[in-house]
Scaffold this motif. Structure first.
Motif, mmCIF file in Angstrom:
data_model
loop_
_atom_site.group_PDB
_atom_site.id
_atom_site.type_symbol
_atom_site.label_atom_id
_atom_site.label_comp_id
_atom_site.label_asym_id
_atom_site.label_seq_id
_atom_site.Cartn_x
_atom_site.Cartn_y
_atom_site.Cartn_z
ATOM 1 N N PRO A 23 0.818 -1.208 0.000
ATOM 2 C CA PRO A 23 0.000 0.000 0.000
ATOM 3 C C PRO A 23 0.854 1.261 0.000
ATOM 4 C CG PRO A 23 0.051 -0.962 2.173
ATOM 5 C CD PRO A 23 0.788 -1.911 1.266
ATOM 6 N N GLU A 24 0.206 2.377 -0.248
ATOM 7 C CA GLU A 24 0.879 3.668 -0.164
ATOM 8 C C GLU A 24 1.249 3.934 1.295
ATOM 9 O OE1 GLU A 24 1.676 5.796 -2.702
ATOM 10 O OE2 GLU A 24 0.996 4.185 -4.015
ATOM 11 N N ILE A 25 2.335 4.607 1.502
ATOM 12 C CA ILE A 25 2.757 4.963 2.853
ATOM 13 C C ILE A 25 1.944 6.174 3.286
ATOM 14 C CG2 ILE A 25 4.676 5.758 4.270
ATOM 15 C CD1 ILE A 25 6.513 4.180 2.366
ATOM 16 N N SER A 26 1.283 6.055 4.412
ATOM 17 C CA SER A 26 0.440 7.141 4.904
ATOM 18 C C SER A 26 1.295 8.286 5.449
ATOM 19 C CB SER A 26 -0.494 6.639 6.004
ATOM 20 O OG SER A 26 0.244 6.368 7.183
ATOM 21 N N ASP A 27 0.687 9.454 5.552
ATOM 22 C CA ASP A 27 1.385 10.594 6.143
ATOM 23 C C ASP A 27 1.782 10.300 7.582
ATOM 24 O OD1 ASP A 27 1.151 12.042 3.804
ATOM 25 O OD2 ASP A 27 -0.660 13.112 4.442
ATOM 26 N N GLN A 28 0.907 9.599 8.327
ATOM 27 C CA GLN A 28 1.206 9.261 9.722
ATOM 28 C C GLN A 28 2.410 8.319 9.803
ATOM 29 O OE1 GLN A 28 -0.153 10.674 12.403
ATOM 30 N NE2 GLN A 28 1.252 9.537 13.695
ATOM 31 N N ALA A 29 2.468 7.324 8.926
ATOM 32 C CA ALA A 29 3.613 6.406 8.907
ATOM 33 C C ALA A 29 4.900 7.162 8.588
ATOM 34 C CB ALA A 29 3.387 5.294 7.894
ATOM 35 N N ARG A 30 4.812 8.071 7.649
ATOM 36 C CA ARG A 30 5.991 8.875 7.283
ATOM 37 C C ARG A 30 6.462 9.713 8.478
ATOM 38 N NH1 ARG A 30 7.100 9.308 2.273
ATOM 39 N NH2 ARG A 30 4.940 9.108 1.618
ATOM 40 N N LEU A 31 5.514 10.287 9.228
ATOM 41 C CA LEU A 31 5.867 11.084 10.412
ATOM 42 C C LEU A 31 6.527 10.228 11.491
ATOM 43 C CD1 LEU A 31 2.762 13.426 10.753
ATOM 44 C CD2 LEU A 31 5.092 14.082 10.087
ATOM 45 N N ILE A 32 6.003 9.028 11.727
ATOM 46 C CA ILE A 32 6.604 8.125 12.716
ATOM 47 C C ILE A 32 8.033 7.780 12.306
ATOM 48 C CG2 ILE A 32 6.509 5.808 13.730
ATOM 49 C CD1 ILE A 32 3.425 6.026 13.545
ATOM 50 N N TYR A 33 8.227 7.467 11.041
ATOM 51 C CA TYR A 33 9.554 7.112 10.545
ATOM 52 C C TYR A 33 10.524 8.284 10.673
ATOM 53 C CZ TYR A 33 13.256 5.524 7.435
ATOM 54 O OH TYR A 33 14.473 5.162 6.912
ATOM 55 N N LEU A 34 10.106 9.470 10.246
ATOM 56 C CA LEU A 34 10.978 10.640 10.337
ATOM 57 C C LEU A 34 11.296 10.991 11.786
ATOM 58 C CD1 LEU A 34 9.447 12.842 7.494
ATOM 59 C CD2 LEU A 34 11.629 11.574 7.463
ATOM 60 N N ASP A 35 10.316 10.805 12.669
ATOM 61 C CA ASP A 35 10.559 11.038 14.089
ATOM 62 C C ASP A 35 11.586 10.043 14.627
ATOM 63 O OD1 ASP A 35 9.874 12.490 16.582
ATOM 64 O OD2 ASP A 35 9.129 10.519 17.209
ATOM 65 N N ALA A 36 11.475 8.794 14.197
ATOM 66 C CA ALA A 36 12.445 7.776 14.609
ATOM 67 C C ALA A 36 13.852 8.186 14.194
ATOM 68 C CB ALA A 36 12.081 6.418 14.006
ATOM 69 N N LEU A 37 13.992 8.638 12.960
ATOM 70 C CA LEU A 37 15.308 9.052 12.469
ATOM 71 C C LEU A 37 15.820 10.266 13.236
ATOM 72 C CD1 LEU A 37 14.936 8.623 8.603
ATOM 73 C CD2 LEU A 37 15.813 6.997 10.298
ATOM 74 N N SER A 38 14.930 11.204 13.560
ATOM 75 C CA SER A 38 15.363 12.405 14.285
ATOM 76 C C SER A 38 15.832 12.080 15.700
ATOM 77 C CB SER A 38 14.239 13.448 14.322
ATOM 78 O OG SER A 38 13.236 13.080 15.241
ATOM 79 N N HIS A 39 15.408 10.939 16.234
ATOM 80 C CA HIS A 39 15.833 10.516 17.572
ATOM 81 C C HIS A 39 16.962 9.485 17.518
ATOM 82 C CE1 HIS A 39 11.962 12.364 18.677
ATOM 83 N NE2 HIS A 39 12.649 12.714 19.739
ATOM 84 N N GLY A 40 17.586 9.342 16.358
ATOM 85 C CA GLY A 40 18.774 8.505 16.254
ATOM 86 C C GLY A 40 18.556 7.061 15.863
ATOM 87 N N ALA A 41 17.336 6.687 15.473
ATOM 88 C CA ALA A 41 17.109 5.314 15.020
ATOM 89 C C ALA A 41 17.925 5.056 13.751
ATOM 90 C CB ALA A 41 15.626 5.073 14.756
ATOM 91 N N ASP A 42 18.377 3.853 13.601
ATOM 92 C CA ASP A 42 19.200 3.466 12.458
ATOM 93 C C ASP A 42 18.306 3.272 11.228
ATOM 94 O OD1 ASP A 42 20.872 2.287 10.603
ATOM 95 O OD2 ASP A 42 21.745 0.875 12.029
ATOM 96 N N PRO A 43 18.474 4.088 10.203
ATOM 97 C CA PRO A 43 17.627 3.956 9.011
ATOM 98 C C PRO A 43 17.867 2.661 8.239
ATOM 99 C CG PRO A 43 19.382 5.523 8.598
ATOM 100 C CD PRO A 43 19.462 5.144 10.061
ATOM 101 N N HIS A 44 18.955 1.954 8.544
ATOM 102 C CA HIS A 44 19.288 0.711 7.850
ATOM 103 C C HIS A 44 18.933 -0.525 8.671
ATOM 104 C CE1 HIS A 44 21.408 3.024 4.824
ATOM 105 N NE2 HIS A 44 21.944 3.705 5.816
ATOM 106 N N SER A 45 18.227 -0.325 9.779
ATOM 107 C CA SER A 45 17.926 -1.442 10.667
ATOM 108 C C SER A 45 16.417 -1.626 10.831
ATOM 109 C CB SER A 45 18.567 -1.180 12.037
ATOM 110 O OG SER A 45 18.287 -2.233 12.924
#
Length: 175
Positions: A23-45
């Motif tokens: 499915p298409e990635i929702s705006d909410q999913a995109r926000l959760i992902y970007l928030d994860a990255l902003s808090h240091g989550a590994d984008p490759h994990s």
């Protein structure tokens, strides 16, 4: 309905054949992902969360080594993204996850009784342990096999939703 109360009529209208496989990635999913990255989550994990089907050696592990995508070669970029550059020495495809085990159901993942003390700290759940160990940006969640035997529909709904909420609260995108 209240969280944990499943109403089969609420999903009866969904035509599964009409839904896209990816499915298409929702705006909410995109926000959760970007928030994860902003808090240091590994984008490759990513972490695998689930039961015996998720723990099976045929589930994702072959993508850590030799594989043939056939007509799905456009997914090569996804495999490359998650196979390289991770801050951890563990390739998420081949990693034995502390949050995926034969016998787990949607409730087990949130219960500290099921941790492996060799890897997990006292008070952690299998989910929180694996998230701590891998610092992922994404969690691939798959339950259902064991839930048929141990949980009724309302319990499964409650615990699966609780897993999704706990994953998002931990700064990880639940998939």
């Amino acid at each position: 309905p209240v969280l944990g109360e499943f109403d089969p009529a609420s999903v009866a209208h969904i035509g599964l054949a009409a839904l896209p496989v990816i499915p298409e990635i929702s705006d909410q999913a995109r926000l959760i992902y970007l928030d994860a990255l902003s808090h240091g989550a590994d984008p490759h994990s990513f972490v695998k969360v689930g039961d015996c089907m998720t723990d099976d050696p045929h589930f994702l592990i072959p993508f850590a080594d030799a594989y043939d995508l056939g007509e799905y070669s456009d997914l090569e970029n996804v495999i490359t993204h998650f196979s390289t550059g991770a801050d951890t020495p563990d390739n998420p495809f081949s990693r034995i996850s502390q949050a995926a085990e034969g016998g787990f159901n949607a409730a087990s993942i949130l219960d500290s009784l099921w941790i492996n003390p060799e890897y997990c700290e006292s008070g952690e759940t299998p989910l929180s342990c694996e998230i701590r160990l891998m610092n992922p940006s994404v969690a691939l969640i798959m339950f259902g096999t064991n839930d048929l035997y141990y949980l009724n529909e309302a319990q499964f709904d409650y615990f699966l939703r609780a897993t999704i909420v706990e994953t998002a609260r931990s700064g990880v995108l639940p998939v």
